[in-house]
Write an enzyme that holds these catalytic residues in place. Structure first.
Site, PDB file in Angstrom:
ATOM      1  N   HIS A   1      -7.854  17.239  -1.055  1.00  0.00           N
ATOM      2  CA  HIS A   1      -8.919  18.141  -1.504  1.00  0.00           C
ATOM      3  C   HIS A   1     -10.009  18.269  -0.453  1.00  0.00           C
ATOM      4  CE1 HIS A   1     -10.540  14.192  -3.073  1.00  0.00           C
ATOM      5  NE2 HIS A   1     -11.685  14.705  -2.689  1.00  0.00           N
TER       6      HIS A   1
ATOM      7  N   GLU B   1     -13.471  19.947  -4.706  1.00  0.00           N
ATOM      8  CA  GLU B   1     -14.431  19.052  -5.351  1.00  0.00           C
ATOM      9  C   GLU B   1     -15.820  19.581  -5.024  1.00  0.00           C
ATOM     10  OE1 GLU B   1     -14.402  15.048  -3.741  1.00  0.00           O
ATOM     11  OE2 GLU B   1     -15.594  14.256  -5.398  1.00  0.00           O
TER      12      GLU B   1
END
Ligand code: CO
Length: 141
Positions: free
Chosen positions: A79, A130
């Protein structure tokens, strides 16, 4: 809404081995290992000056990283984390625009002691995003 890249995260099958490689072969400066049971991961952060690279391995049987490593046994990019100033306002705006926030949609405390959320990768070109709330006046203790 999004600001700087806070970190890029790489899932690894063996955190200790990855730390050794980054330290010995890449000459990286690396944080201590942190267990984050609420997120099902063990992590370290590689300090690259302009940003950080998070190396993470599964912690516990229900780790969200376990399935990723089954599909990517050598590890891989997992991520990217962007900074936002107000995570609750960001969540509202994202939900209004049709994006999916993972979990119960409520921020959890992440590796830096700050609120984080994750966005569905199918809504962002196959990339898990995120968001971390970093106040502009935030000063690490
Ligand atoms: Co992260």
């Amino acid at each position: 809404m999004i600001g700087r890249v806070n970190h890029i995260a790489i899932a690894v099958p063996d955190l200790n081995a990855a730390v050794r490689r980054y330290r010995e072969m890449l000459g990286a400066s690396i944080s201590d290992v942190q267990d984050l049971p609420e997120h099902g991961v063990r992590v370290v952060f590689v300090d690259t000056g302009n940003t950080k690279v998070e190396l993470l391995e599964p912690l516990g049987k229900t780790s969200p990283i376990a399935a990723f490593l089954e599909r990517n046994p050598d590890g891989g990019m997992h991520h990217i984390c962007y900074e936002v100033a107000d995570i609750n306002a960001s969540v509202r705006r994202l939900i209004e625009s049709g994006a999916r926030v993972l979990g119960d949609g409520k921020p959890k405390i992440g590796a830096h002691g700050l609120p984080v959320i994750f966005l569905h990768p199918k809504d962002f070109d196959g990339t898990l995003i995120e968001l971390e709330e970093v106040k502009p006046d935030f000063a690490p203790a």
